[in-house]
Design an enzyme around this catalytic site. Structure first.
Site, PDB file in Angstrom:
ATOM      1  N   ASP A   1     -32.852 -35.523 -39.491  1.00  0.00           N
ATOM      2  CA  ASP A   1     -34.124 -36.116 -39.083  1.00  0.00           C
ATOM      3  C   ASP A   1     -34.907 -36.307 -40.376  1.00  0.00           C
ATOM      4  O   ASP A   1     -35.512 -35.360 -40.884  1.00  0.00           O
ATOM      5  CB  ASP A   1     -34.860 -35.170 -38.135  1.00  0.00           C
ATOM      6  CG  ASP A   1     -36.180 -35.766 -37.653  1.00  0.00           C
ATOM      7  OD1 ASP A   1     -36.289 -37.000 -37.597  1.00  0.00           O
ATOM      8  OD2 ASP A   1     -37.095 -34.985 -37.354  1.00  0.00           O
TER       9      ASP A   1
ATOM     10  N   GLU B   1     -31.536 -40.463 -38.156  1.00  0.00           N
ATOM     11  CA  GLU B   1     -32.456 -41.203 -37.287  1.00  0.00           C
ATOM     12  C   GLU B   1     -32.781 -42.550 -37.907  1.00  0.00           C
ATOM     13  O   GLU B   1     -33.062 -42.650 -39.099  1.00  0.00           O
ATOM     14  CB  GLU B   1     -33.754 -40.404 -37.070  1.00  0.00           C
ATOM     15  CG  GLU B   1     -34.652 -41.088 -36.048  1.00  0.00           C
ATOM     16  CD  GLU B   1     -35.911 -40.294 -35.745  1.00  0.00           C
ATOM     17  OE1 GLU B   1     -35.786 -39.180 -35.209  1.00  0.00           O
ATOM     18  OE2 GLU B   1     -37.008 -40.790 -36.048  1.00  0.00           O
TER      19      GLU B   1
ATOM     20  N   ASP C   1     -38.624 -30.843 -36.100  1.00  0.00           N
ATOM     21  CA  ASP C   1     -37.645 -31.528 -36.957  1.00  0.00           C
ATOM     22  C   ASP C   1     -36.265 -30.874 -36.837  1.00  0.00           C
ATOM     23  O   ASP C   1     -35.244 -31.540 -36.967  1.00  0.00           O
ATOM     24  CB  ASP C   1     -38.109 -31.482 -38.412  1.00  0.00           C
ATOM     25  CG  ASP C   1     -39.580 -31.831 -38.542  1.00  0.00           C
ATOM     26  OD1 ASP C   1     -39.890 -32.974 -38.866  1.00  0.00           O
ATOM     27  OD2 ASP C   1     -40.416 -30.940 -38.282  1.00  0.00           O
TER      28      ASP C   1
END
Lengths: 185, 185
Positions: A7, A68, A141
């Site tokens: 992430d 991501e 996260d």
């Protein structure tokens, strides 16, 4: 298969390693959040992120890295740093020949919770449930990185089967055409 | 001082090396545009850019790397790739301990042409004039990379002198305070 989910972010970069197959229980191997200080220069922060991701790839030898997908429409103040961190994650994997996949936040939310509009808390709860953890990994996260890895195992596996089926079909058609060609001679 | 200027981009990434000092003629050492195909996956394209920048840093051993500062308000369709390429350029320099400076497009235009609103053609003409080239380097990414390097030599040099002056002043004040403190005992 073992997947490293990333992430990306400059201030907090989530990393989560998950092992598993579709239809079988998933296992969390490790999770961590790399942090860099906003008081440091961006190039130095990116090098810290690079070192952290490199170290985990070396340690856990993932079969794939799921990052991501960052959109330009996200929060303008942080999107540049997020895009840069995502680029670093991609390069860390790609230069070792490890496949990289990008999944959008909606894809990840839909994969783990069934809804593309799930909130952070729901994602955390589902990640904990799927990985049989006592509670959602914190900060968000960390949960998001694990959710990316889970998404990749599920989607990547399905995609791999689709690709294999398409390749098999193509090969069968090619063989049939070759036979027809040989027969018409 | 020798500066590598990088005009980051996924499809075209300009690189220009300029040698010189403020107030003295500048010399172009080399210029090139790294190209990657939009048909390739982004991680692979970023690795190509990383290899290209790494190779030039190894070959030309710049004292600093100047990268164009990317803004989130730029063209949305390309800004993510540009941000990722800029992150790669920063990391290539920073992990070798080479200082990285970011300059905005307006700063670069103002430095080489006197106007922050100069167009691509004007920048190219001024770059050719300043580096004593027969004509503006093409494509514009090549000129822009050289313009970044020139900007850094001029601004970076001035900034270094300001920093040195501030440090000297601070040191003088600190010494004076130390003397006063000693005298009051």
């Amino acid at each position: 298969m073992r997947v490293l989910g990333v992430d990306p972010g400059l201030t907090r970069c989530g990393m989560g390693v998950v092992q598993g197959e579709i239809g079988r229980p998933l296992t969390m191997i490790d999770v961590n959040v790399l942090r860099t200080s906003s008081g440091e220069a961006v190039p130095i922060r990116l090098v810290t992120i690079e070192k952290g991701i490199d170290a985990w790839i070396d340690e856990y030898q993932p079969d794939a890295v799921a990052v991501e997908r960052v959109f330009a429409r996200s929060d303008v103040s942080t999107v540049m740093g997020t895009a840069q961190a995502s680029g670093i994650a991609m390069v860390c994997a790609a230069r070792r020949g490890i496949p990289v996949a990008l999944h959008t936040p909606s894809e990840v939310k839909a994969a783990v919770s069934g809804s593309g509009r799930a909130d952070k808390a729901q994602v955390g709860i589902m990640v904990a449930k799927l990985l049989r953890l006592d509670k959602p990994p914190k900060p968000a996260d960390a949960s998001d990185a694990l959710a990316l890895a889970i998404t990749h195992i599920w989607r990547g596996g399905a995609q791999a089967r689709i690709d294999a089926a398409v390749a098999k079909q193509k090969s069968a058609v090619a063989k049939q055409l070759a036979r027809q060609k040989a027969g018409s001679k």
